[in-house]
Design a protein around this motif. Sequence first.
Motif, mmCIF file in Angstrom:
data_model
loop_
_atom_site.group_PDB
_atom_site.id
_atom_site.type_symbol
_atom_site.label_atom_id
_atom_site.label_comp_id
_atom_site.label_asym_id
_atom_site.label_seq_id
_atom_site.Cartn_x
_atom_site.Cartn_y
_atom_site.Cartn_z
ATOM 1 N N VAL A 196 0.868 -1.175 0.000
ATOM 2 C CA VAL A 196 0.000 0.000 0.000
ATOM 3 C C VAL A 196 0.906 1.226 0.000
ATOM 4 C CG1 VAL A 196 -1.656 1.331 1.358
ATOM 5 C CG2 VAL A 196 -1.922 -1.156 1.138
ATOM 6 N N VAL A 197 0.890 1.990 -1.091
ATOM 7 C CA VAL A 197 1.804 3.127 -1.235
ATOM 8 C C VAL A 197 1.091 4.464 -1.085
ATOM 9 C CG1 VAL A 197 3.469 1.853 -2.642
ATOM 10 C CG2 VAL A 197 1.572 3.071 -3.759
ATOM 11 N N GLY A 198 -0.144 4.434 -0.654
ATOM 12 C CA GLY A 198 -0.922 5.648 -0.483
ATOM 13 C C GLY A 198 -2.378 5.352 -0.757
ATOM 14 N N ALA A 199 -3.178 6.406 -0.850
ATOM 15 C CA ALA A 199 -4.618 6.272 -1.056
ATOM 16 C C ALA A 199 -5.050 7.024 -2.304
ATOM 17 C CB ALA A 199 -5.381 6.813 0.152
ATOM 18 N N HIS A 200 -6.121 6.536 -2.901
ATOM 19 C CA HIS A 200 -6.827 7.261 -3.961
ATOM 20 C C HIS A 200 -8.067 7.859 -3.315
ATOM 21 C CE1 HIS A 200 -8.499 7.236 -8.365
ATOM 22 N NE2 HIS A 200 -9.045 8.212 -7.660
ATOM 23 N N LEU A 201 -8.147 9.178 -3.313
ATOM 24 C CA LEU A 201 -9.278 9.897 -2.729
ATOM 25 C C LEU A 201 -10.320 10.103 -3.822
ATOM 26 C CD1 LEU A 201 -10.283 11.507 -0.165
ATOM 27 C CD2 LEU A 201 -9.233 13.515 -1.227
ATOM 28 N N GLU A 202 -11.303 9.218 -3.878
ATOM 29 C CA GLU A 202 -12.385 9.351 -4.869
ATOM 30 C C GLU A 202 -13.595 9.944 -4.150
ATOM 31 O OE1 GLU A 202 -14.616 6.961 -8.467
ATOM 32 O OE2 GLU A 202 -14.041 5.852 -6.673
ATOM 33 N N GLY A 203 -13.776 11.215 -4.276
ATOM 34 C CA GLY A 203 -14.804 11.917 -3.532
ATOM 35 C C GLY A 203 -14.215 12.463 -2.252
ATOM 36 N N PRO A 204 -14.811 13.508 -1.716
ATOM 37 C CA PRO A 204 -16.184 13.966 -1.987
ATOM 38 C C PRO A 204 -16.301 15.078 -3.028
ATOM 39 C CG PRO A 204 -15.353 15.111 -0.070
ATOM 40 C CD PRO A 204 -14.238 14.203 -0.549
ATOM 41 N N PHE A 205 -15.193 15.421 -3.729
ATOM 42 C CA PHE A 205 -15.194 16.611 -4.589
ATOM 43 C C PHE A 205 -15.710 16.274 -5.986
ATOM 44 C CE2 PHE A 205 -11.386 17.340 -1.716
ATOM 45 C CZ PHE A 205 -12.173 17.917 -0.720
ATOM 46 N N LEU A 206 -16.943 15.766 -6.027
ATOM 47 C CA LEU A 206 -17.547 15.275 -7.256
ATOM 48 C C LEU A 206 -18.797 16.086 -7.562
ATOM 49 C CD1 LEU A 206 -17.386 11.462 -6.396
ATOM 50 C CD2 LEU A 206 -15.576 12.921 -7.324
ATOM 51 N N ASN A 207 -19.251 15.998 -8.827
ATOM 52 C CA ASN A 207 -20.496 16.651 -9.199
ATOM 53 C C ASN A 207 -21.659 15.808 -8.663
ATOM 54 O OD1 ASN A 207 -22.865 17.515 -10.668
ATOM 55 N ND2 ASN A 207 -21.485 18.546 -12.094
ATOM 56 N N PRO A 208 -22.541 16.395 -7.856
ATOM 57 C CA PRO A 208 -23.623 15.597 -7.264
ATOM 58 C C PRO A 208 -24.579 15.008 -8.286
ATOM 59 C CG PRO A 208 -23.941 17.948 -6.814
ATOM 60 C CD PRO A 208 -22.563 17.796 -7.393
ATOM 61 N N THR A 209 -24.548 15.489 -9.530
ATOM 62 C CA THR A 209 -25.419 14.920 -10.565
ATOM 63 C C THR A 209 -24.764 13.759 -11.292
ATOM 64 O OG1 THR A 209 -24.680 16.367 -12.375
ATOM 65 C CG2 THR A 209 -26.397 17.221 -10.919
ATOM 66 N N ARG A 210 -23.474 13.489 -11.014
ATOM 67 C CA ARG A 210 -22.777 12.384 -11.674
ATOM 68 C C ARG A 210 -22.085 11.485 -10.652
ATOM 69 N NH1 ARG A 210 -22.438 12.820 -17.351
ATOM 70 N NH2 ARG A 210 -21.779 10.660 -17.185
ATOM 71 N N LEU A 211 -22.785 11.178 -9.573
ATOM 72 C CA LEU A 211 -22.189 10.365 -8.513
ATOM 73 C C LEU A 211 -22.091 8.887 -8.885
ATOM 74 C CD1 LEU A 211 -23.789 11.926 -5.311
ATOM 75 C CD2 LEU A 211 -21.408 12.076 -6.056
ATOM 76 N N GLY A 212 -22.935 8.416 -9.818
ATOM 77 C CA GLY A 212 -22.925 6.989 -10.100
ATOM 78 C C GLY A 212 -23.342 6.224 -8.859
ATOM 79 N N ALA A 213 -22.449 5.354 -8.364
ATOM 80 C CA ALA A 213 -22.750 4.573 -7.166
ATOM 81 C C ALA A 213 -22.234 5.224 -5.891
ATOM 82 C CB ALA A 213 -22.155 3.171 -7.304
ATOM 83 N N GLN A 214 -21.695 6.438 -5.998
ATOM 84 C CA GLN A 214 -21.186 7.120 -4.814
ATOM 85 C C GLN A 214 -22.357 7.604 -3.949
ATOM 86 O OE1 GLN A 214 -17.819 8.221 -4.042
ATOM 87 N NE2 GLN A 214 -16.937 6.998 -5.680
ATOM 88 N N PRO A 215 -22.235 7.525 -2.629
ATOM 89 C CA PRO A 215 -23.293 8.039 -1.748
ATOM 90 C C PRO A 215 -23.454 9.551 -1.889
ATOM 91 C CG PRO A 215 -21.809 6.568 -0.561
ATOM 92 C CD PRO A 215 -21.168 6.852 -1.881
ATOM 93 N N PRO A 216 -24.607 10.088 -1.515
ATOM 94 C CA PRO A 216 -24.901 11.513 -1.745
ATOM 95 C C PRO A 216 -24.270 12.433 -0.697
ATOM 96 C CG PRO A 216 -26.789 10.446 -0.741
ATOM 97 C CD PRO A 216 -25.789 9.354 -1.004
ATOM 98 N N PHE A 217 -22.945 12.456 -0.681
ATOM 99 C CA PHE A 217 -22.226 13.328 0.252
ATOM 100 C C PHE A 217 -21.217 14.206 -0.484
ATOM 101 C CE2 PHE A 217 -23.430 9.662 2.919
ATOM 102 C CZ PHE A 217 -24.115 10.315 3.936
ATOM 103 N N ALA A 218 -21.513 14.544 -1.740
ATOM 104 C CA ALA A 218 -20.595 15.392 -2.506
ATOM 105 C C ALA A 218 -20.419 16.731 -1.800
ATOM 106 C CB ALA A 218 -21.120 15.599 -3.917
ATOM 107 N N ALA A 219 -19.206 17.276 -1.900
ATOM 108 C CA ALA A 219 -18.897 18.547 -1.235
ATOM 109 C C ALA A 219 -17.959 19.358 -2.115
ATOM 110 C CB ALA A 219 -18.235 18.284 0.116
ATOM 111 N N LEU A 220 -17.958 20.665 -1.899
ATOM 112 C CA LEU A 220 -17.045 21.537 -2.631
ATOM 113 C C LEU A 220 -15.640 21.425 -2.029
ATOM 114 C CD1 LEU A 220 -19.222 24.740 -3.087
ATOM 115 C CD2 LEU A 220 -18.745 22.955 -4.771
#
Length: 371
Positions: free
Chosen positions: A109-133
């Motif tokens: 494990v060489v680090g993390a991939h931060l996928e979210g929360p800085f996503l467009n709330p209209t294109r979350l796909g399977a991401q939970p609804p916690f998008a943030a600026l």
Amino acid sequence: MRSGQMWTAAGWRAAELVFGETIQEMKETEDAGKDYLIPGLIDVHVHGGGGHDTMDGEEGIRGLARFHARHGTTTLLPTTITNPQEHIMAALRAVQEVRDRPGPQEAAVVGAHLEGPFLNPTRLGAQPPFAALPTASAVDELLSTGVVRVVTLAPEMEGAWQAAETFTRAGVRVSLGHTQGRAEDAQGVIDAVLALGGVVGGTHLFNAMTGLSGREPGVVGALLAEPLAYAELILDLQHVHPHSALSAIRAKPQRTLLITDAMRAAGLPDGTYDLGGQSVEVVGAEARLAPGSSNPGSLAGSVLTMDGALRGAVTCGLTLHEAVRLASAVPAAYLGLSDRGALTPGLRADLVVLDSALRVQQVYLGGQALY
């Protein structure tokens, strides 16, 4: 020592490989056998597997690292999911613990991939609804853990350009995804990152982003047009049509990398599983959000492993040599890992042995046999 048909950047060579913790010597031989010797596979986008998930904390991360190691992944980035900030911080601290105290039989494990929360709330796909600026304070807190290696963000969101510059200055790869943005939005962030000498890419290309057409190039078009941009592909034959995959690979043969985007259900029977607090129904090779979720029916990651991604790439029409490059050498270059991604004397002895059906026969993690 292992012998077989050894992958090199220039092609296959019948050889014996001598190694300890690092690769010591490669000797050509006429009786190497039919097994393939390839560098360890590197997954920069993986949420879980074998019943484990990054958001479960330290034991979950160790569990997914052990599971994926058995499928040829020797290096990975545990990937978070859109959640309240305190939950993401807890997951990143767990990644830090695993990175700093690696355990036996675990992929590095060489680090993390931060996928979210800085996503467009209209294109979350399977991401939970916690998008943030991406506010300055939120970005600084996440960076304080020192483990974020890749961040996915939507370039059209308020503050995205500034956040991209902050992440870049911290050495983080900026990957565009879960976006409703235009090509111009993407190009602005791409230019900002490259101007600072950073690395930019696209998260699961074609999925959860605006597509390419003749008059509207979208984020896909911007990424394909930029020669320095990398692009992730999920080749489970569910997320991307083979023709689309080949179009991207032919456009970016040295910048396309295979990922799994796997969830905890990878390696488990069909059934209902959790992903970030949402129920996912898995049937065969397909994982979709269950009825009652925020976006029912949406593809919810995958149940893919990296050896399966290799086989998927070959099914799409690539040679095995090309597929290995996309699953090892390219992601190593993307992450700046100069000590792996090839079978060269002096590099880490991360090695996978495949049979003629491309099934994993043995995995070596820093020279140690996995099983």
